[in-house]
Design a protein around this motif. Sequence first.
Motif, PDB file in Angstrom:
ATOM      1  N   GLN A  67      25.709  53.021  -1.748  1.00  0.00           N
ATOM      2  CA  GLN A  67      24.493  52.512  -2.323  1.00  0.00           C
ATOM      3  C   GLN A  67      24.208  51.231  -2.270  1.00  0.00           C
ATOM      4  O   GLN A  67      25.119  50.431  -2.530  1.00  0.00           O
ATOM      5  N   PRO A  68      23.029  50.685  -2.556  1.00  0.00           N
ATOM      6  CA  PRO A  68      22.504  49.489  -2.828  1.00  0.00           C
ATOM      7  C   PRO A  68      23.342  48.829  -4.182  1.00  0.00           C
ATOM      8  O   PRO A  68      23.370  49.639  -4.813  1.00  0.00           O
ATOM      9  N   GLY A  69      23.642  47.754  -3.683  1.00  0.00           N
ATOM     10  CA  GLY A  69      24.641  47.104  -4.941  1.00  0.00           C
ATOM     11  C   GLY A  69      26.027  47.376  -4.904  1.00  0.00           C
ATOM     12  O   GLY A  69      26.767  46.826  -5.559  1.00  0.00           O
ATOM     13  N   GLY A  70      26.193  48.341  -4.111  1.00  0.00           N
ATOM     14  CA  GLY A  70      27.811  48.650  -3.816  1.00  0.00           C
ATOM     15  C   GLY A  70      28.488  47.672  -3.104  1.00  0.00           C
ATOM     16  O   GLY A  70      28.004  46.684  -2.504  1.00  0.00           O
ATOM     17  N   SER A  71      29.838  48.110  -2.988  1.00  0.00           N
ATOM     18  CA  SER A  71      30.691  47.336  -2.010  1.00  0.00           C
ATOM     19  C   SER A  71      31.668  48.247  -1.145  1.00  0.00           C
ATOM     20  O   SER A  71      31.955  49.471  -1.261  1.00  0.00           O
ATOM     21  N   LEU A  72      32.070  47.323   0.123  1.00  0.00           N
ATOM     22  CA  LEU A  72      32.921  47.872   0.958  1.00  0.00           C
ATOM     23  C   LEU A  72      33.790  46.770   1.465  1.00  0.00           C
ATOM     24  O   LEU A  72      33.533  45.598   1.553  1.00  0.00           O
ATOM     25  N   ARG A  73      34.892  47.154   1.822  1.00  0.00           N
ATOM     26  CA  ARG A  73      35.798  46.308   2.621  1.00  0.00           C
ATOM     27  C   ARG A  73      36.268  46.860   3.942  1.00  0.00           C
ATOM     28  O   ARG A  73      36.612  47.728   4.089  1.00  0.00           O
ATOM     29  N   LEU A  74      35.772  45.787   5.119  1.00  0.00           N
ATOM     30  CA  LEU A  74      36.248  46.316   6.054  1.00  0.00           C
ATOM     31  C   LEU A  74      37.587  45.629   6.720  1.00  0.00           C
ATOM     32  O   LEU A  74      37.883  44.333   6.212  1.00  0.00           O
ATOM     33  N   SER A  75      38.148  46.231   7.495  1.00  0.00           N
ATOM     34  CA  SER A  75      39.560  45.525   8.095  1.00  0.00           C
ATOM     35  C   SER A  75      39.494  45.577   9.519  1.00  0.00           C
ATOM     36  O   SER A  75      38.623  46.519  10.134  1.00  0.00           O
ATOM     37  N   CYS A  76      40.080  44.723  10.182  1.00  0.00           N
ATOM     38  CA  CYS A  76      40.502  44.800  11.497  1.00  0.00           C
ATOM     39  C   CYS A  76      41.728  44.317  11.929  1.00  0.00           C
ATOM     40  O   CYS A  76      42.136  43.457  11.657  1.00  0.00           O
ATOM     41  N   ALA A  77      42.303  45.231  12.756  1.00  0.00           N
ATOM     42  CA  ALA A  77      43.642  44.856  13.223  1.00  0.00           C
ATOM     43  C   ALA A  77      43.793  44.652  14.757  1.00  0.00           C
ATOM     44  O   ALA A  77      43.126  45.353  15.562  1.00  0.00           O
ATOM     45  N   ALA A  78      44.388  43.470  15.283  1.00  0.00           N
ATOM     46  CA  ALA A  78      44.472  43.262  16.374  1.00  0.00           C
ATOM     47  C   ALA A  78      45.829  43.514  17.108  1.00  0.00           C
ATOM     48  O   ALA A  78      46.877  43.183  16.391  1.00  0.00           O
ATOM     49  N   SER A  79      46.135  44.137  17.875  1.00  0.00           N
ATOM     50  CA  SER A  79      47.257  44.677  18.529  1.00  0.00           C
ATOM     51  C   SER A  79      47.210  44.265  19.987  1.00  0.00           C
ATOM     52  O   SER A  79      46.473  44.058  20.639  1.00  0.00           O
ATOM     53  N   GLY A  80      48.764  44.393  20.599  1.00  0.00           N
ATOM     54  CA  GLY A  80      48.989  44.240  21.697  1.00  0.00           C
ATOM     55  C   GLY A  80      50.117  42.899  21.705  1.00  0.00           C
ATOM     56  O   GLY A  80      50.603  42.585  20.571  1.00  0.00           O
ATOM     57  N   ILE A  81      50.163  42.213  22.748  1.00  0.00           N
ATOM     58  CA  ILE A  81      50.951  41.070  22.903  1.00  0.00           C
ATOM     59  C   ILE A  81      50.053  39.930  22.706  1.00  0.00           C
ATOM     60  O   ILE A  81      49.431  39.272  23.393  1.00  0.00           O
ATOM     61  N   ILE A  82      50.447  39.409  21.425  1.00  0.00           N
ATOM     62  CA  ILE A  82      49.409  38.117  20.974  1.00  0.00           C
ATOM     63  C   ILE A  82      50.403  37.164  20.283  1.00  0.00           C
ATOM     64  O   ILE A  82      51.194  37.268  19.440  1.00  0.00           O
ATOM     65  N   PHE A  83      50.305  36.217  21.044  1.00  0.00           N
ATOM     66  CA  PHE A  83      51.092  34.767  20.535  1.00  0.00           C
ATOM     67  C   PHE A  83      50.134  33.941  19.478  1.00  0.00           C
ATOM     68  O   PHE A  83      50.911  33.706  18.304  1.00  0.00           O
ATOM     69  N   SER A  84      49.099  33.952  19.531  1.00  0.00           N
ATOM     70  CA  SER A  84      48.130  33.383  18.344  1.00  0.00           C
ATOM     71  C   SER A  84      46.611  33.731  18.679  1.00  0.00           C
ATOM     72  O   SER A  84      46.365  34.039  19.850  1.00  0.00           O
ATOM     73  N   CYS A 133      34.429  43.501  14.684  1.00  0.00           N
ATOM     74  CA  CYS A 133      35.398  42.612  14.731  1.00  0.00           C
ATOM     75  C   CYS A 133      35.598  41.689  15.994  1.00  0.00           C
ATOM     76  O   CYS A 133      35.291  42.134  17.274  1.00  0.00           O
ATOM     77  N   TRP A 134      35.821  40.260  15.868  1.00  0.00           N
ATOM     78  CA  TRP A 134      35.957  39.362  17.049  1.00  0.00           C
ATOM     79  C   TRP A 134      37.110  38.521  16.798  1.00  0.00           C
ATOM     80  O   TRP A 134      37.159  38.214  15.712  1.00  0.00           O
ATOM     81  N   ALA A 135      37.640  38.241  17.676  1.00  0.00           N
ATOM     82  CA  ALA A 135      38.777  37.378  18.027  1.00  0.00           C
ATOM     83  C   ALA A 135      38.671  36.486  18.943  1.00  0.00           C
ATOM     84  O   ALA A 135      38.544  36.867  20.162  1.00  0.00           O
ATOM     85  N   GLY A 136      38.511  35.047  18.621  1.00  0.00           N
ATOM     86  CA  GLY A 136      38.430  34.051  19.674  1.00  0.00           C
ATOM     87  C   GLY A 136      39.781  33.303  19.849  1.00  0.00           C
ATOM     88  O   GLY A 136      40.252  33.051  19.030  1.00  0.00           O
ATOM     89  N   GLY A 137      39.771  32.984  21.148  1.00  0.00           N
ATOM     90  CA  GLY A 137      40.903  32.068  21.405  1.00  0.00           C
ATOM     91  C   GLY A 137      42.190  32.745  21.321  1.00  0.00           C
ATOM     92  O   GLY A 137      43.145  32.467  20.554  1.00  0.00           O
ATOM     93  N   VAL A 138      42.237  34.088  21.898  1.00  0.00           N
ATOM     94  CA  VAL A 138      43.486  34.802  21.666  1.00  0.00           C
ATOM     95  C   VAL A 138      44.412  34.594  22.898  1.00  0.00           C
ATOM     96  O   VAL A 138      44.097  34.481  24.232  1.00  0.00           O
ATOM     97  N   TYR A 139      45.552  34.059  22.330  1.00  0.00           N
ATOM     98  CA  TYR A 139      46.463  33.643  23.600  1.00  0.00           C
ATOM     99  C   TYR A 139      47.521  34.977  23.725  1.00  0.00           C
ATOM    100  O   TYR A 139      48.228  35.157  22.822  1.00  0.00           O
ATOM    101  N   THR A 140      47.325  35.544  24.945  1.00  0.00           N
ATOM    102  CA  THR A 140      48.317  36.693  25.107  1.00  0.00           C
ATOM    103  C   THR A 140      48.905  36.376  26.525  1.00  0.00           C
ATOM    104  O   THR A 140      48.891  35.310  27.344  1.00  0.00           O
ATOM    105  N   THR A 141      49.626  37.257  27.247  1.00  0.00           N
ATOM    106  CA  THR A 141      50.418  37.139  28.162  1.00  0.00           C
ATOM    107  C   THR A 141      49.522  36.864  29.317  1.00  0.00           C
ATOM    108  O   THR A 141      48.549  37.600  29.679  1.00  0.00           O
ATOM    109  N   GLY A 142      49.654  35.596  29.909  1.00  0.00           N
ATOM    110  CA  GLY A 142      49.008  35.308  30.925  1.00  0.00           C
ATOM    111  C   GLY A 142      47.397  35.076  30.843  1.00  0.00           C
ATOM    112  O   GLY A 142      46.665  34.884  31.803  1.00  0.00           O
TER     113      GLY A 142
END
Length: 120
Positions: free
Chosen positions: A13-30, A95-104
Amino acid sequence: QVQLVESGGGLVQPGGSLRLSCAASGIIFSIDAMGWYRQAPGKQRELVATISRGGGTNYEDSAQGRFTISRDNAKNMVYLQMNSLQREDTAVYYCWAGGVYTTGKYGNYWGQGTQVTVSP
């Protein structure tokens, strides 16, 4: 393969709250930056908030003061606490992830989106 999965959307409802979560998975170095974008029907996707690896934040004007972005670098997760929600906040939130360093590879990734609907 890097994947971003959002959760936490829904109807509020208007005035209410929500919390969004985002999980990044895979081979992630940074991940350099993470953030949230949204797209309302008939409109272009727009920035909501971003957060750097060091915790620096940036907010779209209407989100400033109502939304709070945070991240957990160890878990590769980003959150968006949304308070005082208004009808105008109704959109699909991505959700967006920028500059993800993964395998190759070093690049950007998007989640599939989660619907947020603000309605009485």
